[in-house]
Design an enzyme around this catalytic site. Structure first.
Site, PDB file in Angstrom:
ATOM      1  N   ASP A   7       0.866  -1.177   0.000  1.00  0.00           N
ATOM      2  CA  ASP A   7       0.000   0.000   0.000  1.00  0.00           C
ATOM      3  C   ASP A   7       0.909   1.237   0.000  1.00  0.00           C
ATOM      4  O   ASP A   7       1.415   1.635  -1.042  1.00  0.00           O
ATOM      5  CB  ASP A   7      -0.880  -0.130   1.256  1.00  0.00           C
ATOM      6  CG  ASP A   7      -1.922   0.939   1.416  1.00  0.00           C
ATOM      7  OD1 ASP A   7      -2.800   1.056   0.568  1.00  0.00           O
ATOM      8  OD2 ASP A   7      -1.876   1.658   2.428  1.00  0.00           O
ATOM      9  N   PHE A  30      -9.885   0.229  -0.019  1.00  0.00           N
ATOM     10  CA  PHE A  30      -9.662  -0.827   0.959  1.00  0.00           C
ATOM     11  C   PHE A  30     -10.289  -2.145   0.496  1.00  0.00           C
ATOM     12  O   PHE A  30     -11.428  -2.179   0.046  1.00  0.00           O
ATOM     13  CB  PHE A  30     -10.250  -0.406   2.308  1.00  0.00           C
ATOM     14  CG  PHE A  30      -9.800  -1.262   3.443  1.00  0.00           C
ATOM     15  CD1 PHE A  30      -8.505  -1.161   3.936  1.00  0.00           C
ATOM     16  CD2 PHE A  30     -10.663  -2.190   4.016  1.00  0.00           C
ATOM     17  CE1 PHE A  30      -8.082  -1.961   4.986  1.00  0.00           C
ATOM     18  CE2 PHE A  30     -10.244  -2.989   5.068  1.00  0.00           C
ATOM     19  CZ  PHE A  30      -8.952  -2.870   5.556  1.00  0.00           C
TER      20      PHE A  30
HETATM   21  P1  IMP Z   1       1.919  -0.484   3.828  1.00  0.00           P
HETATM   22  O1  IMP Z   1       3.007  -0.518   4.849  1.00  0.00           O
HETATM   23  O2  IMP Z   1       1.183   0.808   3.820  1.00  0.00           O
HETATM   24  O3  IMP Z   1       2.396  -0.863   2.434  1.00  0.00           O
HETATM   25  O4  IMP Z   1       0.823  -1.500   4.278  1.00  0.00           O
HETATM   26  C1  IMP Z   1       0.936  -2.806   4.077  1.00  0.00           C
HETATM   27  C2  IMP Z   1       0.079  -3.620   5.042  1.00  0.00           C
HETATM   28  O5  IMP Z   1      -1.136  -2.959   5.411  1.00  0.00           O
HETATM   29  C3  IMP Z   1      -0.323  -4.864   4.330  1.00  0.00           C
HETATM   30  O6  IMP Z   1       0.568  -5.900   4.627  1.00  0.00           O
HETATM   31  C4  IMP Z   1      -1.701  -5.148   4.859  1.00  0.00           C
HETATM   32  O7  IMP Z   1      -1.598  -5.977   5.984  1.00  0.00           O
HETATM   33  C5  IMP Z   1      -2.244  -3.808   5.264  1.00  0.00           C
HETATM   34  N1  IMP Z   1      -3.141  -3.280   4.202  1.00  0.00           N
HETATM   35  C6  IMP Z   1      -2.855  -2.336   3.288  1.00  0.00           C
HETATM   36  N2  IMP Z   1      -3.898  -2.093   2.473  1.00  0.00           N
HETATM   37  C7  IMP Z   1      -4.879  -2.927   2.885  1.00  0.00           C
HETATM   38  C8  IMP Z   1      -6.229  -3.182   2.407  1.00  0.00           C
HETATM   39  O8  IMP Z   1      -6.751  -2.587   1.438  1.00  0.00           O
HETATM   40  N3  IMP Z   1      -6.922  -4.135   3.093  1.00  0.00           N
HETATM   41  C9  IMP Z   1      -6.400  -4.818   4.166  1.00  0.00           C
HETATM   42  N4  IMP Z   1      -5.160  -4.621   4.619  1.00  0.00           N
HETATM   43  C10 IMP Z   1      -4.401  -3.679   3.987  1.00  0.00           C
END
Ligand code: IMP
Ligand code: MG
Length: 181
Positions: free
Chosen positions: A107, A156
């Protein structure tokens, strides 16, 4: 696949079916089998979200490999807190190894950025990232995501291992938050 599903206070609608997901997993495994031919990579599954994706992917990985697990957390509700907490360390020596990090979704990119950095500091020979889902519009990282299953809009999603405050991980397909919620 059910029409919509309600988890806590939010409604979700179908996004990617189990069949579509399995095609994506097939493509990823083929790329990995080609790139790692003759090597013995160490997969590091990033828990919790990647458990279902990882288990399906491993059935299609044909190169010799080892599998290990790491548990991190950064999300609360439907937004990243920006802080990555390590809840369960990997417990395997990564020095000199070719690492493939398996993640459910990239994300903002903060989680994979930090984990990748840690693996490098621990002496990994190479660190590649394989993610089922990637949100290009949310990504703020300064590194390459090596294997991407599907690029998705910055909305999401739940199911196939991904949760909304603990619920939804057991859904066999992927759901996206309803536009008006
Ligand atoms: P980042 O550090 O922002 O890249 O977030 C990554 C983590 O956030 C992922 O491993 C997921 O566990 C959680 N995450 C990010 N986007 C979503 C989503 O749309 N649905 C559920 N979990 C998410
Ligand atoms: Mg995750």
């Amino acid at each position: 696949m059910a029409e919509t599903t309600k988890l806590h206070d939010l409604e979700f609608m179908p996004f990617l079916s189990a069949i579509e997901l399995s095609r994506v997993v097939d493509e990823l495994s083929e790329k990995i089998n080609i790139k790692y031919e003759g090597k013995t990579p160490l997969f590091v599954v990033v828990l919790n979200g990647a458990f279902m994706f990882a288990s399906d992917l491993f059935k299609k990985v044909s190169v010799d490999c080892e599998i290990s697990f790491l548990r991190v957390s950064s999300y609360r509700g439907t937004a990243s807190t920006g802080e990555v907490k390590e809840l369960m360390p990997i417990g395997t020596d990564v020095s000199g190894r070719d690492i493939i990090l398996l993640e459910d979704i990239v994300d903002t990119g903060k989680t994979m950025g930090e984990v990748k950095q840690k693996m490098k500091e621990a002496g990994a020979n190479s660190v590649n990232i394989c993610t089922l889902l990637f949100k290009p519009d949310a990504f703020q990282g300064d590194y390459l995501v090596d294997f991407v299953g599907v690029e998705i809009p910055d909305r999401f999603v739940v199911g196939y291992g991904l949760d909304y405050d603990g619920l939804g991980r057991n859904l066999p397909s992927l759901y996206q938050i309803k536009p008006n919620t």
